[in-house]
Design a protein around this motif. Sequence first.
Motif, PDB file in Angstrom:
ATOM      1  N   ARG A 142      59.428  63.441 -32.328  1.00  0.00           N
ATOM      2  CA  ARG A 142      59.122  62.590 -32.686  1.00  0.00           C
ATOM      3  C   ARG A 142      58.347  61.953 -31.367  1.00  0.00           C
ATOM      4  O   ARG A 142      58.400  61.444 -30.198  1.00  0.00           O
ATOM      5  CB  ARG A 142      59.872  61.172 -33.035  1.00  0.00           C
ATOM      6  N   THR A 143      56.771  61.202 -32.200  1.00  0.00           N
ATOM      7  CA  THR A 143      55.696  60.128 -31.941  1.00  0.00           C
ATOM      8  C   THR A 143      54.473  59.588 -32.275  1.00  0.00           C
ATOM      9  O   THR A 143      55.045  59.855 -33.447  1.00  0.00           O
ATOM     10  CB  THR A 143      55.359  61.367 -30.402  1.00  0.00           C
ATOM     11  N   CYS A 171      44.078  56.699 -34.945  1.00  0.00           N
ATOM     12  CA  CYS A 171      43.033  54.704 -35.240  1.00  0.00           C
ATOM     13  C   CYS A 171      44.619  53.890 -34.995  1.00  0.00           C
ATOM     14  O   CYS A 171      45.639  54.208 -34.190  1.00  0.00           O
ATOM     15  CB  CYS A 171      43.185  54.978 -36.997  1.00  0.00           C
ATOM     16  N   GLY A 172      44.493  52.698 -34.605  1.00  0.00           N
ATOM     17  CA  GLY A 172      44.933  51.654 -34.761  1.00  0.00           C
ATOM     18  C   GLY A 172      46.208  51.581 -35.360  1.00  0.00           C
ATOM     19  O   GLY A 172      47.393  50.624 -34.768  1.00  0.00           O
ATOM     20  N   VAL A 173      46.440  52.145 -36.857  1.00  0.00           N
ATOM     21  CA  VAL A 173      47.497  52.061 -37.099  1.00  0.00           C
ATOM     22  C   VAL A 173      48.674  52.170 -36.169  1.00  0.00           C
ATOM     23  O   VAL A 173      49.839  51.468 -36.267  1.00  0.00           O
ATOM     24  CB  VAL A 173      47.650  52.635 -38.876  1.00  0.00           C
ATOM     25  N   GLY A 174      49.176  53.148 -36.438  1.00  0.00           N
ATOM     26  CA  GLY A 174      49.905  53.332 -35.056  1.00  0.00           C
ATOM     27  C   GLY A 174      51.535  54.103 -35.733  1.00  0.00           C
ATOM     28  O   GLY A 174      52.297  53.823 -35.580  1.00  0.00           O
ATOM     29  N   CYS A 175      50.866  55.058 -36.715  1.00  0.00           N
ATOM     30  CA  CYS A 175      51.493  56.090 -37.575  1.00  0.00           C
ATOM     31  C   CYS A 175      52.573  56.371 -36.316  1.00  0.00           C
ATOM     32  O   CYS A 175      52.554  57.024 -35.237  1.00  0.00           O
ATOM     33  CB  CYS A 175      51.115  56.647 -38.477  1.00  0.00           C
ATOM     34  N   ASN A 177      54.013  53.200 -41.264  1.00  0.00           N
ATOM     35  CA  ASN A 177      54.013  54.311 -42.028  1.00  0.00           C
ATOM     36  C   ASN A 177      54.732  54.673 -43.467  1.00  0.00           C
ATOM     37  O   ASN A 177      53.978  55.273 -44.251  1.00  0.00           O
ATOM     38  CB  ASN A 177      52.933  56.092 -42.071  1.00  0.00           C
ATOM     39  N   ARG A 178      55.651  54.271 -43.067  1.00  0.00           N
ATOM     40  CA  ARG A 178      56.623  54.300 -44.389  1.00  0.00           C
ATOM     41  C   ARG A 178      56.814  55.677 -44.538  1.00  0.00           C
ATOM     42  O   ARG A 178      56.770  56.030 -46.113  1.00  0.00           O
ATOM     43  CB  ARG A 178      56.678  53.501 -45.769  1.00  0.00           C
ATOM     44  N   GLY A 179      56.725  56.739 -43.888  1.00  0.00           N
ATOM     45  CA  GLY A 179      56.635  58.162 -43.967  1.00  0.00           C
ATOM     46  C   GLY A 179      55.707  58.475 -45.161  1.00  0.00           C
ATOM     47  O   GLY A 179      55.430  59.786 -45.780  1.00  0.00           O
ATOM     48  N   ASN A 187      38.801  54.203 -42.528  1.00  0.00           N
ATOM     49  CA  ASN A 187      39.313  53.996 -41.069  1.00  0.00           C
ATOM     50  C   ASN A 187      40.065  53.801 -40.781  1.00  0.00           C
ATOM     51  O   ASN A 187      41.136  53.765 -39.494  1.00  0.00           O
ATOM     52  CB  ASN A 187      38.317  53.373 -40.770  1.00  0.00           C
ATOM     53  N   HIS A 188      41.062  53.218 -41.851  1.00  0.00           N
ATOM     54  CA  HIS A 188      42.706  53.281 -40.933  1.00  0.00           C
ATOM     55  C   HIS A 188      43.510  53.193 -42.738  1.00  0.00           C
ATOM     56  O   HIS A 188      44.179  52.083 -43.174  1.00  0.00           O
ATOM     57  CB  HIS A 188      42.803  51.206 -40.917  1.00  0.00           C
ATOM     58  N   PRO A 189      43.357  54.998 -42.677  1.00  0.00           N
ATOM     59  CA  PRO A 189      43.959  55.176 -43.799  1.00  0.00           C
ATOM     60  C   PRO A 189      45.313  55.158 -44.837  1.00  0.00           C
ATOM     61  O   PRO A 189      45.767  53.795 -45.239  1.00  0.00           O
ATOM     62  CB  PRO A 189      43.602  56.666 -43.747  1.00  0.00           C
ATOM     63  N   VAL A 190      46.360  54.984 -43.777  1.00  0.00           N
ATOM     64  CA  VAL A 190      47.435  54.360 -44.135  1.00  0.00           C
ATOM     65  C   VAL A 190      47.804  52.537 -44.558  1.00  0.00           C
ATOM     66  O   VAL A 190      48.030  52.482 -45.376  1.00  0.00           O
ATOM     67  CB  VAL A 190      48.991  54.872 -42.594  1.00  0.00           C
ATOM     68  N   VAL A 191      47.810  51.622 -43.545  1.00  0.00           N
ATOM     69  CA  VAL A 191      47.218  50.635 -44.227  1.00  0.00           C
ATOM     70  C   VAL A 191      46.145  51.030 -45.416  1.00  0.00           C
ATOM     71  O   VAL A 191      46.964  49.342 -46.072  1.00  0.00           O
ATOM     72  CB  VAL A 191      46.173  49.620 -42.579  1.00  0.00           C
TER      73      VAL A 191
END
Length: 885
Positions: free
Chosen positions: A214-215, A220-224, A246-248, A382-386
């Motif tokens: 896990r890492t 990007c800066g979302v931090g997934c 990122n909730r999976g 640019n911050h796809p998960v968010v």
Amino acid sequence: MFRLTLDGKPLVLAKRTSLLDALQTAGIDVPHLCHDARLKPFGACRLCIVEVDGEARPVAACATPVHDGMRVRTRTAELETLRRTNLQLIARHYPKEAVLAEPLHPFHRLLAEYGVEAGGDVHRDLFHDDSHPYIGTAMERCIQCYRCVRICEEVQGQFVWEAWGRGEGTRIAPGKGGTLLSGGCVGCGACVDTCPTGALFDKRVTAEPDNWTRTSCVYCGVGCQMEVGRSAGRVVAVRPANSPVNRGHLCVKGRYAFDFNHADDRITSPMIRRDGGWEPVCWDEALDFTARRLQEIVDRHGPDAVGVLGSARATNEENYLAQKFARVVIGTNNVDCCARVCHTPSAKALKTMLGTGAATNAFDDIEATNAFLLCGANPTENHPVVGARIKQRVLQGARLIVVDPRRTELAALADVHLAVRPGGNVPLFNAMAATLVEEGLVDRDFVAARVVGFADYVAFVADYTPEKMAAVCGVAAGDIRAAARLYAAGRPSMCFHGLGVTEHLQGTEGVMALINLALLTGNLGKPGAGINPLRGQNNVQGAAQMGCDPASLTGAQSFKDAGPRFEAVWGRKLPASHGLDLLQMMDAARDGELKAIWAFGYDIYQSLADAAETGTALSRLDLLIVQDLFLNRTATFGTVFFPAASVFEKDGTFMNSDRRVQRVRQVLPPPGDARPDWWIIQALAERLGKPDGFAFDGPEAVWNEVRALWPAGAGLSYPRLDNDSPNWPCPDERHPGTPVLHADHFADGKAAELARIPFVATPEQVDDTYPLLLTTGRTLNHFNAGTMSYRTPNATLAPSDTLDIAPVDAAAYGLKDGDIVRVRSRYGHACLPVHVTPAMRPGQLFTSFHRPDLFVNQLTSSVRDRLVHAPEYKVTAVRLEKPDG
């Protein structure tokens, strides 16, 4: 409280959940196929059926909420018979060879557990697509659990997959287009991740990982958070981990774009430039050479002739050591990082007005807001998960205002799209504020309790009515008023902003104008609200927060307040002279005053605006130390090259956009003689005769010194971060963290002062010679200078930067898709392929800057933010020409 009895065992729950969740909490395994914790209950496969006292027949545990006193049985003979029957029905048209070849898929394991054989009577005429570089299809394995359809809708919001036909004739295939790519797939891999049979699979995984680590994501800066699979000394797979961020879920870059780590042109040996070429050397020779040259420069010209540039690619620990090296070993405050060119304007504005230069609210507040004000940001790319989380909240009913010159994906969903003219942010935001005041939309109670300077601000903003500013910012007055009303009515309304706000002459002031809107409407200090910069790179927040800034120390602490504490821990006086920021370093190098720069993980020549000026500055240095994975464009001017370890090859922490510090864990060793940045910094400090304070045995020891110097991060120990990622401030290990800043007071006091920001037009204006406005930004499939993403199959998803142009302008210039055109500005030129799109307004152009050979920053100007010197990447006057030949 809910008291349950599950297979005879008591369980007490504090809140209502599904029965399946309760069973999993109790450690009771119940078979299921259509269930995914990220999705709404579906209850179609009927494998998670259980018996509940009082129910006439078995119920699906995934779709049944718990109630107090519930008594449940999960493994009776009748239930097992029903499950076996259901599995037989599902497996009737399933290929036998698939079960034999890949027995570990969840469906295949269930068949083995219940002794059910696949029928082998496979359906024909199924969807097949081999065009995607990452996602493969084997739809003969589809069991119609609909998880791919649902996760694409409910998590990513892309609506690629659909169910076609009915009954026995039902088939799963893209709803639009004949392939995944033409059907709108963004390559997030969520459908692959959820598929229980291998009907959808990762084409990349050719070897089963023998270890998962896990890492944190390096993009990007979302931090997934993610899990990285290793096999035979290589990264072979990435899958999403569950975290509050990122909730999976992951995006195409985080999940698939990791091949850069093993690229053939990875540099794995130190090198020194000799006779015009690079010569590989050992570490001793490289370090001795560099130390000698640095010492000569300091002896001859003084410590302020040297500059050190930290890196958004490096860990917090490494950036901390970089600025400590500059201040302790060299004796200069000439230290900076790439935050200078992106979100230092955000940090400056937030620090000045609210006391803390970081996002006010956590990403979890996305689901708590009623309205979004999205300014100069394109998060679905640019911050796809968010971006996906924002999209889901909008689909659920939240209102959306988008401020962007282009019609982006989220702009197409917006209640109001303010297509501001590049350079017009300040008059637009002031006009929204004028509307709030004029129409009585101000939160009077909040202003009375928490805001000062209101009367003076009202008098100032009266000159910025929408009717007066419409022509200035290029937005109709009615739309400005509609946006202001929506933002005020949302309450809580959440503002996100990006580089479309900060990278301007008035970038810092533009963020201050946004803060004014939040203060006027009371959208600060509460969940679902706030002013939140979307940070571009994985650790750009951390690099600046660790002190890679000429004007502040670790934790964004001032020299006045924290200087004595740092001097006591470091055992050395801090430099007295005011340091140079990155752009001032370039000026000083050009003028012959700065003699040496150490840049790691930062391709400054490729990345800085006005490349011609940057090249001139770099060419005049006596010593340029380049520390990276590859020979980047900056290395063209380099004197010595230090090969660095990648994110997969070291330990440490990153800091994401919503103030979480998260662990980075080593997956595999660095190749050849590559070393972590922290090792290189300490080795060079020793060579320069100053090993004291640079003898840490690893990143955790470095981080403990950071915590000792940064009170707001004192509670973020490695053991805690191994299990948790609270938002700082987190002053001790018992503190829960601070998701929402400024709840009762601001960092500098009870009240914040409204900022009166007059509009100052950029000198970069169109004229008869340069009649078009160019703005730049990033796209989904690539990242910054393309150093990583162009060394992966993402290069096939997006082979080139393009020049986006409105259809009317394309017609006027006789251009069509794919034509190559020369774009010329007052500073240089670049040749780009044309992309004709209605997303662009007439008179405006857009391009990204990912492909190094196209070198788009030959075009961008030398205009800088008035307060912190961030380049104005977003406004360049250009003309179009036919290319030579």
